[in-house]
Design a protein around this motif. Structure first.
Motif, PDB file in Angstrom:
ATOM      1  N   VAL A   1       0.722  -1.617   0.143  1.00 55.39           N
ATOM      2  CA  VAL A   1      -0.127  -0.249   0.240  1.00 55.39           C
ATOM      3  C   VAL A   1       0.874   1.378   0.249  1.00 55.39           C
ATOM      4  CG1 VAL A   1      -1.940   1.284   0.923  1.00 55.39           C
ATOM      5  CG2 VAL A   1      -1.335  -1.299   1.559  1.00 55.39           C
ATOM      6  N   ARG A   2       1.073   1.919  -0.803  1.00 55.29           N
ATOM      7  CA  ARG A   2       1.489   3.538  -0.820  1.00 55.29           C
ATOM      8  C   ARG A   2       0.533   4.975  -0.702  1.00 55.29           C
ATOM      9  NH1 ARG A   2       2.127   3.334  -6.436  1.00 55.29           N
ATOM     10  NH2 ARG A   2       0.561   2.257  -6.739  1.00 55.29           N
TER      11      ARG A   2
ATOM     12  N   TYR B   1      -6.337   3.581  12.443  1.00 55.29           N
ATOM     13  CA  TYR B   1      -5.610   2.341  13.072  1.00 55.29           C
ATOM     14  C   TYR B   1      -4.342   2.996  13.534  1.00 55.29           C
ATOM     15  CZ  TYR B   1     -10.038   1.031  10.217  1.00 55.29           C
ATOM     16  OH  TYR B   1     -10.973   0.640   9.889  1.00 55.29           O
ATOM     17  N   GLY B   2      -3.811   3.760  12.723  1.00 48.24           N
ATOM     18  CA  GLY B   2      -2.979   4.681  13.918  1.00 48.24           C
ATOM     19  C   GLY B   2      -1.514   3.498  13.178  1.00 48.24           C
ATOM     20  N   ALA B   3      -1.814   3.519  11.638  1.00 53.96           N
ATOM     21  CA  ALA B   3      -0.779   2.571  10.761  1.00 53.96           C
ATOM     22  C   ALA B   3       0.044   3.265  10.054  1.00 53.96           C
ATOM     23  CB  ALA B   3      -1.442   2.042   9.773  1.00 53.96           C
ATOM     24  N   ILE B   4       0.107   4.811   9.965  1.00 57.83           N
ATOM     25  CA  ILE B   4       0.696   5.728   9.261  1.00 57.83           C
ATOM     26  C   ILE B   4       2.030   6.081  10.331  1.00 57.83           C
ATOM     27  CG2 ILE B   4       1.495   7.345   7.785  1.00 57.83           C
ATOM     28  CD1 ILE B   4      -1.519   7.111   7.314  1.00 57.83           C
ATOM     29  N   GLN B   5       3.443   6.143  10.160  1.00 57.25           N
ATOM     30  CA  GLN B   5       4.225   6.750  11.231  1.00 57.25           C
ATOM     31  C   GLN B   5       4.824   7.915  10.531  1.00 57.25           C
ATOM     32  OE1 GLN B   5       5.904   2.695  10.196  1.00 57.25           O
ATOM     33  NE2 GLN B   5       6.209   2.746  12.424  1.00 57.25           N
TER      34      GLN B   5
ATOM     35  N   ILE C   1       3.607   3.650   5.642  1.00 57.72           N
ATOM     36  CA  ILE C   1       3.071   2.877   6.480  1.00 57.72           C
ATOM     37  C   ILE C   1       3.354   1.923   6.836  1.00 57.72           C
ATOM     38  CG2 ILE C   1       0.727   1.441   5.595  1.00 57.72           C
ATOM     39  CD1 ILE C   1      -0.104   3.080   3.438  1.00 57.72           C
ATOM     40  N   ASN C   2       3.320   1.748   8.514  1.00 56.21           N
ATOM     41  CA  ASN C   2       3.129   0.557   9.015  1.00 56.21           C
ATOM     42  C   ASN C   2       2.568  -0.844   7.820  1.00 56.21           C
ATOM     43  OD1 ASN C   2       3.610  -2.172  10.452  1.00 56.21           O
ATOM     44  ND2 ASN C   2       3.227  -0.546  12.841  1.00 56.21           N
TER      45      ASN C   2
ATOM     46  N   VAL D   1      -5.070  -2.262   6.863  1.00 55.97           N
ATOM     47  CA  VAL D   1      -6.177  -2.807   6.858  1.00 55.97           C
ATOM     48  C   VAL D   1      -6.164  -2.580   5.531  1.00 55.97           C
ATOM     49  CG1 VAL D   1      -7.030  -3.764   8.879  1.00 55.97           C
ATOM     50  CG2 VAL D   1      -7.430  -1.370   8.439  1.00 55.97           C
ATOM     51  N   VAL D   2      -5.556  -1.387   4.573  1.00 59.75           N
ATOM     52  CA  VAL D   2      -5.897  -1.238   3.740  1.00 59.75           C
ATOM     53  C   VAL D   2      -7.523  -0.380   3.214  1.00 59.75           C
ATOM     54  CG1 VAL D   2      -5.555  -1.362   1.174  1.00 59.75           C
ATOM     55  CG2 VAL D   2      -4.521  -3.459   2.977  1.00 59.75           C
TER      56      VAL D   2
END
Lengths: 190, 434
Positions: free
Chosen positions: B249-250, B268-272, B400-401, B406-407
């Motif tokens: 995923v970008r 979801y806290g997936a972007i660092q 993205i972590n 979860v896209v």
């Protein structure tokens, strides 16, 4: 960080390795599943020899009314005039009145066949799976009334809620092609 | 040859013969007129080809999820697919069989129970994992009905603090370990029993679980996918594989300008965020710490295994056979005066009480072995978490972590670059023009 096109980074190399290994595992697992030949769907069923007619089937099932109902194996039935699955132990009088009958939903139909035999037919759409008749038939009769998971109703949960609660450990998974555990196995009809 | 008539007689008498092995209180009736026994109803289960059809639907849904999530980058399409999955796998299939629960079927098939894994269940387990190897967590994105419930009710996402998020993110490893142990030992499928959403799909169930289900759904309104992030054992497996996926995923199709809009959009806290410019500590010290942590790994595995091994008798009580043996023993000792349903059923079987003890002992042995694995697994997960936490990775842009993503597709249309270039304008809501 700098990904030059055409150059394999260490990270990409590891990723390729993991993907390859993962695919191999998946293919191996699938192959094992297919070649074993018995990878058939399973469904839940009650072993009538273990069932103690505790009544949890009526209350623990995720469905209401329960997917478990009483079925009658007529070949085992004694066709008793005084049926212990039909009548309560201590009748007040000789009548077929409601207080003399076990079934709380009036799901058992009683009809004379010939003297002195009576046949008992479960009206399945009325049955709630409380097992009261099964209890009576188990204790005093031939045990022809048994509890069975009805597969037209059962959702086939991965963990059957009744199986978790069953005190007799009577639930088990059986092949979907032979999904009933009757006491009398019928010959030649599935 | 004169045995032939005998054989025929034996065959004809087969039902009576089978009857003879049981004792009946009343002899079967002898009717004077011919009598046909009424049929015992035995309706067939759902045909197997419908199960195969479910696998096909799963595969198509996964392919669509990967396509919408990675190629067309369309949140709108993902939401439509999520709705479909909720209806099909949730409300139509009533949540069974699902990939999350299938973990336990696989564990039981690998364990000492004589359990043959059905092909359909095996495919439900394998397919999403294979997809994760190539296209990330497509399953979580819009195929899983449990994820769908939470995704569709998320209205006001709060940010979970990073430290709390990463601590809670270890819970799925514990849940996975316990679920696998209980299933492999043949005790119970806890992941299915305590599934908070399956009651919703069935409009009913046990009171406690309905209550928990409603509570988790209410929580999902303000916390993004609490079950997926802090409980789901299958999501943990997918998260292990998705960092190695071929297509990732970008956030943007262009060069990131570090505007942080995407990180704000991700519930979801997936972007660092980018890290501050690295201060160069003496590398030797860093290397020493890393080496120490890696050396600590086997210690953690062994200590974890030993600790959980101590708790194994407690864990074994999840098994019916162990509880039964305890009750039978209490009854024999006279500590239990009224027989319970369990001991009554056991007495009815007419086998010696030693049978119950032998069975329980066997289960205890399974748990003694299994608890080493569980503890070792927990130690390993904790150790690897420490190692990965101590490796300082420099990020110059928002990244993205992949393990946690979860896209869901939210970040796509928040990226001003893509929007400017008209790449995802079609998917963007029209009202926010700012």
């Amino acid at each position: 960080m700098a990904d030059e096109p055409g150059k394999l980074t260490r990270r990409e190399l590891i990723a390729r390795g993991v993907r390859g290994a993962g695919l191999l595992c998946a293919a191996g697992g699938l192959g094992a599943l297919v070649t074993r030949g018995q990878a058939e769907n399973l469904v839940w069923q009650i072993d009538p020899k273990k069932c103690i007619a505790c009544g949890k089937c009526a209350t623990e099932c995720v469905l209401n009314p329960s997917a478990v109902k009483c079925v009658h194996e007529h070949e085992i039935c004694g066709y008793c005039e005084l049926c212990f699955g039909y009548y309560v132990d201590q009748r007040l009088d000789d009548q077929e009145t409601a207080e003399n009958r076990r079934c709380p939903t009036d799901a058992i139909r009683r009809a004379p066949v010939e003297d002195p035999y009576y046949q008992y037919i479960i009206e399945e759409d009325k049955c709630i799976g409380c097992a009261l008749c099964v209890e009576g038939c188990q204790q005093f009769g031939n045990g022809s009334l048994i509890m069975q998971v009805r597969h037209d109703r059962c959702l086939n949960c991965n963990q059957c809620a009744i199986a978790s609660a069953c005190p007799a450990d009577a639930f088990r998974r059986v092949p979907a092609s032979d999904p009933y555990l009757l006491r009398l196995k019928k010959q030649g009809n599935a | 040859m004169n045995s032939l008539p005998l054989l025929v007689t034996a065959l004809l008498a087969a039902p009576r013969h089978l009857l003879a092995e049981e004792q009946f209180n009343f002899p079967p009736p002898e009717f004077s007129r011919p009598y046909v026994f009424p049929d015992t109803p035995t309706p067939a289960p759902r045909p197997e080809w419908l199960g195969v059809a479910d696998v096909v639907v799963l595969a198509v849904a996964l392919a669509l999820a990967a396509y919408f999530g990675l190629r067309t980058r369309s949140r709108r399409h993902l939401v439509v697919l999520t709705g479909f999955s909720l209806l099909y796998f949730g409300f139509y299939k009533k949540g069974c069989v699902c990939a999350v629960g299938a973990v336990q079927n696989v564990a039981m098939a690998l364990g000492p129970e004589q359990y043959a894994l059905p092909l359909v269940v095996g495919l439900f387990f394998i397919l999403p994992l294979v997809f994760a190897l190539f296209w990330g967590r497509a399953f979580c994105s819009s195929v899983c009905p449990l994820g769908a419930v939470q995704e569709l009710v998320l209205l006001r996402p709060l940010k979970v603090p990073v430290w709390l998020n990463s601590a809670l993110a270890l819970l799925p490893a514990l849940y996975l370990g316990l679920g696998v142990l209980f299933a492999a030992a043949g005790s119970t499928f806890i992941i299915c029993r305590y599934d908070p959403f399956v009651q919703v799909f069935r409009f009913g169930g046990g009171t406690l679980m309905v209550f928990i289900g409603i509570a988790v759904i209410l929580l999902s309104v303000v916390v993004g996918r609490p079950y997926c992030r802090y409980a789901c054992p299958y999501g943990f497996l997918l998260g292990l594989l998705s960092p190695f996926s071929r297509e990732k995923v970008r956030i943007t199709t262009g060069d990131c300008i570090n505007c942080h809009l995407c990180a704000d959009a991700c519930p979801y806290g997936a972007i660092q965020p980018p890290t501050p410019a690295p201060q160069y500590l003496p590398r030797a010290a860093e290397r020493k710490r890393l080496g120490l942590l890696i050396a600590l790994l086997p210690v953690l595995v062994i200590v974890g295994g030993g600790l959980v091994r101590l708790a194994s008798p407690l864990l074994a009580r999840a098994d019916y056979r162990v509880r039964l043996a305890a009750q039978v023993w209490q009854e024999e000792q006279g500590k239990l005066t009224d027989p319970t349903d369990e001991t009554e059923a056991f007495a009815k079987r007419g086998v010696p009480t030693s049978d119950a003890y032998v069975a329980a002992l066997q289960v205890h042995r399974r748990y003694a072995t299994g608890s080493w694995f569980l503890g070792g697994w927990l130690g390993l997960v904790l150790g690897l978490r420490l190692v990965s936490g101590s490796v300082r990775r420099h990020r110059s842009i928002y990244q993205i972590n992949q393990s946690a993503c979860v896209v869901c597709g939210r970040c796509y249309h928040y990226c001003p670059l893509d929007r400017q270039r008209g790449l995802s304008l079609t998917d963007a809501p029209q009202e926010d023009q700012s």
